[in-house]
Write an enzyme that holds these catalytic residues in place. Structure first.
Site, PDB file in Angstrom:
ATOM      1  N   LYS A  43       0.644  -1.508  -0.138  1.00 13.40           N
ATOM      2  CA  LYS A  43       0.063  -0.101  -0.140  1.00 13.40           C
ATOM      3  C   LYS A  43       0.964   1.301   0.055  1.00 13.40           C
ATOM      4  CE  LYS A  43      -3.878  -1.613   2.931  1.00 13.40           C
ATOM      5  NZ  LYS A  43      -4.801  -0.914   3.827  1.00 13.40           N
ATOM      6  N   ARG A  46     -12.187  13.200   8.155  1.00 16.29           N
ATOM      7  CA  ARG A  46     -12.907  14.300   7.484  1.00 16.29           C
ATOM      8  C   ARG A  46     -14.341  13.663   7.441  1.00 16.29           C
ATOM      9  NH1 ARG A  46     -14.004  10.747   3.418  1.00 16.29           N
ATOM     10  NH2 ARG A  46     -12.126   9.594   2.719  1.00 16.29           N
ATOM     11  N   GLU A  90     -11.347   3.265   9.906  1.00 16.93           N
ATOM     12  CA  GLU A  90     -11.693   1.998   9.283  1.00 16.93           C
ATOM     13  C   GLU A  90     -11.068   0.791   9.796  1.00 16.93           C
ATOM     14  OE1 GLU A  90     -12.785   4.266   5.021  1.00 16.93           O
ATOM     15  OE2 GLU A  90     -10.995   3.083   5.232  1.00 16.93           O
ATOM     16  N   GLY A 100      -8.672   3.505  -2.955  1.00 20.53           N
ATOM     17  CA  GLY A 100      -8.181   2.376  -3.381  1.00 20.53           C
ATOM     18  C   GLY A 100      -6.958   2.275  -4.454  1.00 20.53           C
ATOM     19  N   ARG A 148     -24.806   4.284  -3.369  1.00 18.60           N
ATOM     20  CA  ARG A 148     -24.270   5.327  -4.250  1.00 18.60           C
ATOM     21  C   ARG A 148     -24.332   5.188  -5.608  1.00 18.60           C
ATOM     22  NH1 ARG A 148     -17.996   6.197  -2.010  1.00 18.60           N
ATOM     23  NH2 ARG A 148     -18.265   5.592   0.284  1.00 18.60           N
TER      24      ARG A 148
HETATM   25  P1  ADP Z   1      -7.861   3.697   0.830  1.00 20.82           P
HETATM   26  O1  ADP Z   1      -7.185   4.701   1.611  1.00 20.82           O
HETATM   27  O2  ADP Z   1      -7.138   3.586  -0.869  1.00 20.82           O
HETATM   28  O3  ADP Z   1      -9.191   3.540   0.591  1.00 20.82           O
HETATM   29  P2  ADP Z   1      -7.846   1.335   2.552  1.00 20.82           P
HETATM   30  O4  ADP Z   1      -6.502   1.206   3.129  1.00 20.82           O
HETATM   31  O5  ADP Z   1      -8.754   2.059   3.458  1.00 20.82           O
HETATM   32  O6  ADP Z   1      -7.289   2.000   1.214  1.00 20.82           O
HETATM   33  O7  ADP Z   1      -8.340   0.152   1.986  1.00 20.82           O
HETATM   34  C1  ADP Z   1      -9.448  -0.049   1.025  1.00 20.82           C
HETATM   35  C2  ADP Z   1     -10.078  -1.388   0.816  1.00 20.82           C
HETATM   36  O8  ADP Z   1      -8.996  -2.242   0.460  1.00 20.82           O
HETATM   37  C3  ADP Z   1     -10.528  -2.029   2.081  1.00 20.82           C
HETATM   38  O9  ADP Z   1     -12.075  -1.581   2.242  1.00 20.82           O
HETATM   39  C4  ADP Z   1     -10.203  -3.517   1.592  1.00 20.82           C
HETATM   40  O10 ADP Z   1     -11.330  -3.858   0.683  1.00 20.82           O
HETATM   41  C5  ADP Z   1      -9.030  -3.468   0.929  1.00 20.82           C
HETATM   42  N1  ADP Z   1      -7.994  -3.772   1.717  1.00 20.82           N
HETATM   43  C6  ADP Z   1      -7.200  -2.928   2.494  1.00 20.82           C
HETATM   44  N2  ADP Z   1      -6.258  -3.414   3.237  1.00 20.82           N
HETATM   45  C7  ADP Z   1      -6.576  -5.013   3.236  1.00 20.82           C
HETATM   46  C8  ADP Z   1      -5.816  -6.237   3.944  1.00 20.82           C
HETATM   47  N3  ADP Z   1      -4.696  -5.698   4.721  1.00 20.82           N
HETATM   48  N4  ADP Z   1      -6.496  -7.205   3.513  1.00 20.82           N
HETATM   49  C9  ADP Z   1      -7.589  -7.458   2.657  1.00 20.82           C
HETATM   50  N5  ADP Z   1      -8.044  -6.339   2.145  1.00 20.82           N
HETATM   51  C10 ADP Z   1      -7.606  -5.063   2.229  1.00 20.82           C
END
Ligand code: ADP
Length: 447
Positions: free
Chosen positions: A157, A290, A274, A164, A336
């Site tokens: 990430k 936010r 989250e 996403g 949405r």
């Molecule tokens: P963003 O900031 O781009 O929204 P997030 O970290 O909030 O990214 O993650 C968005 C989505 O990606 C989560 O809701 C989940 O569906 C998937 N995801 C993120 N991290 C993980 C993980 N460690 N394992 C499985 N799915 C993940």
């Protein structure tokens, strides 16, 4: 209390903020790009200022143009909405330097919680459970070393990631080489920093998030959870509150954990933590510092106007209530609705020739659209949020079915048919879904 608030956003969220201001007796200033001169938020606001050409970088992301608009109109606060500059700590700082209040947390809190790596560290320190993860990754070799420590599968990430983007999974070394390079390249293209890290990849979690409100005097409450597991490409499609996966005891426990963590971090204003939830356990993902798109479902079950609370908190008011004063009732679901081809998801901007939003008990439609409005091609494709509530989940579902049937949007393809299909599936009706359900369903039902 503020006399005049500048709304640094567009679309439905600009309207949402305008509505809260109006109900509080506060005047509003809309800002808009050249492409948005006819937008509803511009029509409804007390004053409007054009801040630049259509491209977001020239208008809604143009910090100095927005601050100039606030100074010229004499606004005493700026609400950033979501997206655009809402999580930009430099902007928050600039706003405050000009003697204008930024409606949100402090720049320092945004920096701490907006960076996924430092947010994870703060979360661990504040007692929140997290997935096993790595520090910033220096190289492919470093990434592979950490993947072995954590154990495949893992997800790479971007530390500044959002929407996403910049996330890649890897199930073995070979995939890791590609995931690392791709996540870094995507981060470089979309975010201020191309630093990436990794986390254990959970294979069948739900996405459950907690809404919090905190004033400047250390009072913190949570407003329960939202289940946002119906996703496509890591973006939310349908959200509901409460989550069908939690019972009252689990809700109370995670609520209390979150409340204490926020108290310890010293965060102020509205925010969302989250989590991924798998096999009865929560794992902190990130914090959004936010207002969120899906905030209305929380408003529906808690009776609290979150935007109003953001404004009150920013003005220095005390919350004035404690966790014990907050009660939840009923069930709410949000769809949405995007101007997109419901099968390929290609955005379809264009003229909305007919528009009739559903109404009646338990229905809320947040949208900037009106009949004859031309959706500009430059921005997000979400055109409406349909929020329904009912005494029980089943009542809310029946109402949602009815409301989607009633909704008329002509001229642009949109995702109403997709929502109708999702909510008629047994897994959705039973609340038995995880973050992969929608994509798997679509793969198996390709037309
Ligand atoms: P963003 O900031 O781009 O929204 P997030 O970290 O909030 O990214 O993650 C968005 C989505 O990606 C989560 O809701 C989940 O569906 C998937 N995801 C993120 N991290 C993980 C993980 N460690 N394992 C499985 N799915 C993940």
């Amino acid at each position: 209390m503020f006399q005049k608030i500048l709304i640094a956003n567009r679309g439905e969220v600009a309207l949402r903020i305008h509505r809260a201001c109006r109900e509080m007796g506060i005047r509003t200033v809309a800002v808009h790009s050249e492409a948005d001169a006819n937008a509803m938020h511009v029509r409804l606001a007390d004053e409007a200022v054009c801040i630049g050409p259509a491209r977001s970088t020239d208008s809604y992301l143009n910090k100095s143009a927005i601050i100039s608009a606030a100074l010229i109109t004499g606004a005493d606060a700026i609400h950033p909405g979501y997206g655009f500059l809402s999580e930009n700590a430099d902007f928050a700082e600039m706003v405050e330097e000009h003697g204008i209040t930024f409606i949100g947390p402090t720049a320092e809190q945004m920096r701490l919680m907006g960076d996924k790596i430092t947010a994870r560290q703060a979360a661990i320190k504040a007692g929140l459970p997290v997935t096993p993860g790595s520090p910033a990754l220096e190289s492919v070799e470093h990434a592979i070393e950490w993947a072995h420590k954590i154990g495949y599968p893992v997800i790479v990430k971007a530390k500044d990631g959002g929407g996403g983007k910049g996330m890649k999974t890897a199930f073995n070394d070979e995939e890791m080489r590609e995931a690392f390079t791709m996540a870094k390249a995507e981060a470089k293209a979309s975010f201020p920093s191309d630093v990436v890290y990794m986390e254990k990849y959970l294979q069948k979690p739900r996405h459950i998030e907690m809404q919090v409100l905190a004033d400047k005097y250390g009072h913190v409450v949570h407003l329960g959870e939202r289940d946002c597991s119906i996703q496509r490409k890591n973006q939310k499609v349908i959200e509901e509150s409460p989550s069908p996966a939690l019972n009252a005891q689990q809700r109370k426990e995670i609520g209390e954990t979150v409340r204490k963590a926020i108290e310890q971090i010293g965060y102020t204003n509205a925010g969302t933590l989250e989590f991924l939830y798998e096999d009865g356990k929560f794992y902190f993902l990130e914090m959004n510092t936010r207002l969120q798109v899906e905030h209305p479902i929380t408003e529906a079950v808690s009776g609290i106007d979150i935007v109003r609370e953001q404004i009150r908190i920013a003005s220095g008011a005390e919350l004035g209530y404690t966790q014990d004063d907050i009660t939840f009732s009923g069930h709410a679901i949000e769809c949405r609705i995007n101007a997109e081809n419901p099968e390929t998801f290609t955005p379809c901007p264009g003229k909305v020739t007919e528009w009739h939003a559903p109404g009646g008990l338990g229905i809320r439609v947040d949208s900037e659209i009106y009949s004859g409005y031309s959706i500009p091609p430059f921005y997000d494709s979400m055109i409406a949020k349909l929020i329904v509530s009912g005494k029980t989940r089943n009542a809310a579902l029946m109402r949602l079915r009815r409301a989607l049937e009633e909704f008329v949007i002509e001229g642009v393809p949109n995702t109403i048919p997709l929502h109708q299909e999702i909510i008629s599936q047994a897994e959705f009706i039973d609340g038995q879904y995880n973050i992969h359900w929608l994509e798997n369903y679509m793969k198996n039902h390709q037309k």
